[in-house]
Design a protein around this motif. Sequence first.
Motif, PDB file in Angstrom:
ATOM      1  N   ASP A  40      39.284  40.188  48.312  1.00  0.00           N
ATOM      2  CA  ASP A  40      38.525  39.347  47.882  1.00  0.00           C
ATOM      3  C   ASP A  40      38.064  39.770  46.458  1.00  0.00           C
ATOM      4  N   GLN A  41      38.372  40.946  46.046  1.00  0.00           N
ATOM      5  CA  GLN A  41      38.166  41.622  44.748  1.00  0.00           C
ATOM      6  C   GLN A  41      39.243  41.227  43.968  1.00  0.00           C
ATOM      7  N   VAL A  42      40.261  41.191  44.427  1.00  0.00           N
ATOM      8  CA  VAL A  42      41.528  40.900  43.485  1.00  0.00           C
ATOM      9  C   VAL A  42      41.663  39.650  42.810  1.00  0.00           C
ATOM     10  N   ARG A  43      41.218  38.522  43.207  1.00  0.00           N
ATOM     11  CA  ARG A  43      41.179  37.346  42.400  1.00  0.00           C
ATOM     12  C   ARG A  43      40.511  37.272  41.405  1.00  0.00           C
ATOM     13  N   GLY A  44      39.267  37.792  41.318  1.00  0.00           N
ATOM     14  CA  GLY A  44      38.269  37.995  40.303  1.00  0.00           C
ATOM     15  C   GLY A  44      39.087  38.661  39.132  1.00  0.00           C
ATOM     16  N   SER A  45      39.578  39.996  39.597  1.00  0.00           N
ATOM     17  CA  SER A  45      40.317  40.725  38.798  1.00  0.00           C
ATOM     18  C   SER A  45      41.526  40.093  37.968  1.00  0.00           C
ATOM     19  N   GLN A  46      42.079  39.107  38.613  1.00  0.00           N
ATOM     20  CA  GLN A  46      43.209  38.403  37.904  1.00  0.00           C
ATOM     21  C   GLN A  46      42.674  37.332  36.920  1.00  0.00           C
ATOM     22  N   SER A  47      41.416  37.008  36.863  1.00  0.00           N
ATOM     23  CA  SER A  47      40.843  36.053  36.144  1.00  0.00           C
ATOM     24  C   SER A  47      41.235  35.978  34.591  1.00  0.00           C
ATOM     25  N   ARG A  48      41.154  37.272  34.201  1.00  0.00           N
ATOM     26  CA  ARG A  48      41.477  37.386  32.599  1.00  0.00           C
ATOM     27  C   ARG A  48      43.095  37.047  32.301  1.00  0.00           C
ATOM     28  N   VAL A  49      44.034  37.560  33.160  1.00  0.00           N
ATOM     29  CA  VAL A  49      45.450  37.244  33.023  1.00  0.00           C
ATOM     30  C   VAL A  49      45.689  35.887  33.115  1.00  0.00           C
ATOM     31  N   LEU A  50      45.009  35.280  34.360  1.00  0.00           N
ATOM     32  CA  LEU A  50      45.348  33.796  34.427  1.00  0.00           C
ATOM     33  C   LEU A  50      44.946  32.897  33.304  1.00  0.00           C
TER      34      LEU A  50
END
Length: 434
Positions: A40-50
């Motif tokens: 559940d920490q990963v999706r937020g960490s992906q936000s910049r790239v997405l």
Amino acid sequence: MLSPGAASPATAGPRRTVSLLLPALLMAVIALVAPPAAADQVRGSQSRVLRTLGVDAAWRVTRGAGALVAVLDSGVDPRHHDLAGSVVTGPDLTKGAGPRGARPSRLHGTYMASLIAGHGHGPGGADGVIGVAPAAKILSVRVILEDDEPGFRRFNSEARYENVVARGIRYAVDRGADVINMSISKDRPTRQERAAIRYAISKGVVLVAAAGNDGAGRRDAPYSYPASLPGVISVAATDRALHKASFSNRNSLVLVAAPGVDVFGAGPGDQYWVGRGTSQATALVSGVAALIKAKHPKMTPALVAQALTTSARRRTARQYDPGTGFGVVNAARALAEAARLSGHRHTASGAGVQDPDLPVAPGAGGERPQLPPVQVVARDTGLVTTYGAVALAAAACAVAFLALMVVLVRRARRGREHVMIENPQPDRRPRAPT
């Protein structure tokens, strides 16, 4: 020779560095740290790239359903929560290099596959990694060993493994791949690889490969392969500010770029990783290409490349930069450009247009015409040199003559001015009587 990718665990911990070097073949560099991050920490960490890639707007058009992306890499874990049901496992073309019963680690390949087609897990798929084309399918073809695997040295020393990439390309094409992701690099291609790439392009398959990670401290880094072969989309990596990442290769065959620093992805065994490299950037671009092929299945590789380049985001007014190509890809804008291009053909068609499959000016019945022999004109190089020397001498004489004329004219003018000063004309103005 250096790999296109680097990765490290998503949470803090003791670090050990593992170099995946494949002498005379393919390479990668991966840094491993344990333990993995929570899903559940990963999706937020992906936000910049997405957000950089504009995927939210793109997903209103397509999420990649119907597209098949072949991942030519170290293998993909099909049981990872974020990839379950989306992976077809193809052949292991490295078979025989390692001891019987040895299990591949599949870290690099799983990582790349998740960036392309990860679909997350949990309620609404809100946890874990989501790829650029989450509804696409992955075809895993193992063509490299990671350097901590038994058989690594054997794989890189025996000639029978020299053309595994070429075999992997042909296998993927014949199994219906729309896009082939090659987050791998090497110093030079083989003849079989060149032929396999031509075969893939002739079948309408888009090829995406990493530009390489040998750019640190160098203005112009080496060309790496297969990225630098004609028809392959060569991908560079950018940093958080969308400048060329320091490690990313810079050369005139880089076509586009994508984020390649602090990119989160999945690893085998339901782990998550964060890393940097042109490997990651390549996987992201393959995901965008998959979205285009899902919406326009018959679009040729050349037009897909045009859609990517025309819609890319540029930081400067320059149209092209060897460090980042035509700019950072944007999925939403690329789909819009692909829609505009979809009404066009890569080759002309219609009345009066020559069929490219037939010889030029065919005879009756379409048979190959009898063309006259080509006339070869032999030129006397010695005579050409003589004529050139005479022409140069004549030109030099002409210049000298013109210079002499200018000097004489100037001297004549100065002579007239001197006479006028020495013999002034009498003053003929009326005077007052004295």
